[in-house]
Design a protein around this motif. Structure first.
Motif, short mmCIF file in Angstrom:
data_model
loop_
_atom_site.label_atom_id
_atom_site.label_comp_id
_atom_site.label_asym_id
_atom_site.label_seq_id
_atom_site.Cartn_x
_atom_site.Cartn_y
_atom_site.Cartn_z
N PHE A 195 -27.01 -52.04 -29.02
CA PHE A 195 -28.27 -53.40 -29.00
C PHE A 195 -27.57 -54.44 -29.79
N LEU A 197 -24.38 -55.16 -30.60
CA LEU A 197 -23.13 -55.91 -30.18
C LEU A 197 -24.01 -56.70 -28.85
N ALA A 198 -24.72 -56.23 -28.14
CA ALA A 198 -25.43 -56.98 -27.12
C ALA A 198 -26.10 -58.39 -27.50
N ASN A 200 -24.88 -59.87 -30.20
CA ASN A 200 -23.91 -60.90 -30.43
C ASN A 200 -23.33 -61.50 -29.35
N ALA A 201 -23.28 -60.46 -28.49
CA ALA A 201 -22.67 -61.19 -27.18
C ALA A 201 -23.32 -62.22 -26.34
N ARG A 203 -25.06 -64.15 -28.03
CA ARG A 203 -25.06 -65.31 -29.04
C ARG A 203 -23.64 -66.01 -28.62
N ASP A 204 -22.53 -65.08 -28.52
CA ASP A 204 -21.16 -65.81 -28.34
C ASP A 204 -21.11 -66.47 -26.78
N ASP A 205 -21.52 -65.79 -25.80
CA ASP A 205 -21.57 -66.34 -24.43
C ASP A 205 -22.53 -65.65 -23.51
N GLN A 207 -23.57 -66.21 -20.49
CA GLN A 207 -23.01 -66.37 -19.27
C GLN A 207 -22.19 -65.13 -19.05
N LYS A 208 -21.23 -64.91 -19.96
CA LYS A 208 -20.33 -63.96 -19.79
C LYS A 208 -20.97 -62.58 -19.73
N ALA A 209 -21.82 -62.55 -20.80
CA ALA A 209 -22.74 -61.33 -21.00
C ALA A 209 -23.43 -60.81 -19.57
N GLU A 210 -24.06 -61.73 -19.05
CA GLU A 210 -24.49 -61.65 -17.75
C GLU A 210 -23.56 -61.17 -16.52
N THR A 216 -29.54 -59.00 -19.92
CA THR A 216 -29.81 -60.12 -21.12
C THR A 216 -31.28 -60.42 -21.36
N ILE A 219 -32.83 -57.62 -22.80
CA ILE A 219 -32.52 -57.47 -24.40
C ILE A 219 -33.34 -58.39 -25.39
N PHE B 58 -23.12 -66.88 -8.79
CA PHE B 58 -23.21 -68.04 -9.75
C PHE B 58 -24.42 -68.96 -9.18
N VAL B 78 -26.59 -62.58 -10.81
CA VAL B 78 -25.08 -62.37 -11.51
C VAL B 78 -25.10 -60.96 -11.74
N GLN B 79 -26.36 -60.50 -12.71
CA GLN B 79 -26.22 -59.17 -13.49
C GLN B 79 -26.08 -58.19 -12.24
N PHE B 90 -12.82 -65.28 -15.77
CA PHE B 90 -13.04 -66.71 -15.55
C PHE B 90 -11.78 -67.38 -15.73
N ARG B 94 -13.22 -66.25 -20.89
CA ARG B 94 -14.51 -66.23 -21.69
C ARG B 94 -14.37 -64.79 -22.41
N TYR B 96 -15.88 -62.98 -26.21
CA TYR B 96 -17.15 -63.14 -27.41
C TYR B 96 -16.12 -63.51 -28.68
N GLY B 97 -16.34 -64.74 -29.05
CA GLY B 97 -15.38 -65.27 -30.16
C GLY B 97 -15.83 -64.85 -31.59
N MET B 99 -16.82 -61.92 -32.41
CA MET B 99 -16.79 -60.18 -32.47
C MET B 99 -15.16 -60.04 -32.47
N ILE B 107 -18.70 -53.51 -26.09
CA ILE B 107 -19.91 -54.14 -25.38
C ILE B 107 -19.74 -54.08 -23.85
N ILE B 119 -29.46 -48.90 -23.97
CA ILE B 119 -28.92 -50.03 -24.89
C ILE B 119 -29.08 -49.64 -26.29
#
Lengths: 344, 252
Positions: A195, A197-198, A200-201, A203-205, A207-210, A216, A219, B58, B78-79, B90, B94, B96-97, B99, B107, B119
């Protein structure tokens, strides 16, 4: 080392009101800020969603517990309508049952409410989320302010503690302390699981996480519900500490605690486990000093502090320490076992 | 050898997508064979990335149908599509900058195999092992404690690729995997893409501008131009197709 810090922290927390009984209420107020800062940092720091409306759950929890605590013995409408003219009595049993039920109901209802609210608000990003959540808190304050059944702008006097006021302060302090410690333990545990790391993911991006299949919305809502649970409980205890609650200055106090919790996190260091705790302690001390010695200028001092942090010290105390001493935080830069790797 | 049994894992049928007056994709039909490496080429602005975005949900498509493993997915989010095992990387990379690489990997476990409450589970030892193994596979093991954002662009591409493998997709769609990577690393990457396909059994669908790469990699190639499907065939057929040559040289 880590356990020594925890044991020392618990020992100091227990000893503080016994050694300095005159400051018990101050220490209670400090725990309130610690809890609000820790829970705010879950979204603002770890998940990257800057909420300005977490104070909504503080006020909501406070009113839930007030209604439960009064209703256990009297009709809430009559109680608030009388406004202190009639004397309403609470037996010891009614008081303590009401207190326990009220605090529990505050936490649970706030957590449940976070799910539908999150479903609406988490569609907003960045500044829109901040303003959206702020709007919820302000609107709630105004609405409660016109609602006669819960005392409207007049507010509600909380049932009085049966017994010595110093005992009351100590009991409420212990309740705040336990809430704060449980809150810290739960958050520390959450950050150690997937959870954390999720968050943080996201936070960082996000759309990427999705795109990687993370759920998301679920979470984000769970994160907010955990925060709401502790903030609601905290609000319920605060109502009892103050003894008299009203909508704008005590319950949905957006410009006081609503802002203080954010400043405390920024000062202590966003997105770190201890940052909000350290920030809350430093901020609370600074605030009490300025409020005592620069009365009249306290808001100016607070404003200057905010500007200085935002412009010159964005990483905060723990963020700065983490950069200076990464090894204290278990942050590794180089691989640690070069010999072992060479041998294989 | 790749197992090409003639079964299409992605079937795109007459897909059209417009943005206002701009027709980005027009009546495109194509198939991605299970277990194979399929390529897609085309000049800039020919609608390749738009098609990728349509497949992974998307944005909604105007008309047509997109099927994954026989099921219509063009209405899914998407999910939901990612959780079916259809993943993409991408073009602009992309990761996670803030981490580190190991956290980026941890993750990226296959969430489709996880329930809502999983989770809250601890990181499993086998996940950590797999993360380190895959980081080694793409050559980032030494850098594993660095923040994703501190890696060079090429290394971030490799990390993103490793994260995709960590997710154990059945189909991986790569949007220009070699863009921005230095020429000496490109050969290593081609090799790893082929190994991902052969050893892990992942079907690949690759957009690529580098002709040498795509001719080396793909068994079947589609060429888009101006949002329409221009040609398809084996690398040999595509290379000698006059329409493709014209499209790239601007005669089209």
């Amino acid at each position: 080392m880590k356990w020594l810090v925890y044991i020392a922290f618990i020992a100091i927390s227990l000893a503080a009101p016994l050694v300095f009984p005159a400051y018990t209420q101050q220490f209670s107020a400090l725990w309130v800020l610690i809890i609000l800062a820790m829970t705010w940092d879950m979204q603002g720091g770890q998940m990257g969603y800057n909420s300005l409306g977490n104070i909504f759950f503080f006020g909501f929890g406070m009113y839930v517990s007030a209604v439960v605590q009064v209703s256990i013995a009297h009709d809430i409408g009559e109680y608030t309508y009388a406004g202190g003219i009639n004397v309403f009595q609470f037996t010891d049993g009614q008081y303590f049952t009401g207190l326990v039920l009220g605090v529990a109901a505050a936490g649970i209802l706030c957590a449940l409410l976070a799910f539908p609210l999150g479903w609406i608000l988490f569609g907003l990003r960045g500044p829109y989320f901040a303003i959206g959540t702020l709007g919820v808190a302000i609107a709630a304050g105004e609405m409660v302010g016109t609602w006669e059944w819960v005392g409207a702008g007049q507010g509600i006097s909380m049932p009085p503690f049966p017994g010595n006021p110093d005992t009351a302060k100590f009991v409420l302090y212990i309740m705040n302390m336990i809430t704060g410690m449980v809150c810290f333990a739960v958050i520390a545990w959450l950050y150690s699981t997937r959870f954390g790391l999720a968050l943080n993911a996201i936070r960082d991006d996000e759309q990427k996480a999705e795109g990687m299949g993370l759920q998301t919305l679920w979470i984000k809502r769970v994160c907010w519900a955990v925060a709401a649970f502790f903030v609601g409980i905290c609000g319920a205890i605060y109502g009892n500490t103050v003894g008299f609650i009203e909508p704008l200055e005590v319950a949905f106090q957006t410009i006081y605690l609503g802002i203080f919790m954010v400043v405390a996190v920024l000062l202590g260091g966003k997105g770190t486990l201890w940052g909000p705790v350290v920030g809350a302690i430093v901020f609370h001390t600074l605030k009490e000093v300025t409020w005592t010695h620069f009365l009249g200028w306290q808001w100016v001092a607070l404003g200057v502090l905010i500007v200085v942090i935002v412009v010159y010290f964005q990483e905060g105390i723990m963020g700065w320490l983490q950069r200076q001493r990464p090894e204290w935080f278990g942050i590794r830069v180089e691989s640690r076992e070069p010999e072992a790797e060479a041998a294989t | 050898m790749n197992v090409v049994n003639g079964h299409a894992v992605i079937e795109i049928d007459k897909v059209t997508k417009t943005f206002g007056g701009v027709v980005a994709n027009k009546d495109i039909s194509l198939k991605v064979q299970e277990g194979a490496i399929t390529g897609m080429i085309g000049p800039n602005g020919s609608g390749k990335t738009t098609l990728f975005n349509s497949i992974v949900g998307f944005h909604p498509i105007d008309t047509g149908s997109i099927k994954f493993e026989g099921n219509e997915i063009s209405k899914l989010r998407v999910q939901e599509i990612a959780r079916l095992g259809l993943l993409r990387t991408f073009q602009q990379t992309r990761i996670y900058g803030k981490m580190n690489c190991v956290q980026n990997m941890l993750i990226s476990i296959p969430h489709r195999k996880a329930g809502l409450l999983d989770i809250f589970a601890d990181h499993r030892a086998e996940d950590r092992e797999r993360a380190e193994h895959l980081l080694e596979f793409v050559g980032l093991y030494e850098k594993r404690w660095l923040m994703g954002g501190d890696l060079s662009f090429g290394q971030q591409k490799l990390l993103e690729f490793a994260m995709a493998l960590m997710n154990e997709p059945s189909v991986l769609m790569l949007d220009e995997p070699t863009a921005g990577i230095n020429p000496t690393l490109i050969n290593g990457l081609i090799d790893r893409l082929k190994r991902a396909n052969e050893e892990f059994g992942i079907t690949l669908f690759v957009i690529e501008h580098n002709m040498r790469v795509i001719m080396n990699l793909a068994e079947h190639i589609y060429c888009l131009a101006h949002g329409e499907l221009l040609a398809e065939g084996t690398p040999g057929q595509i290379q000698n197709d006059q329409r493709v040559i014209d499209a790239y040289l601007g005669a089209h």
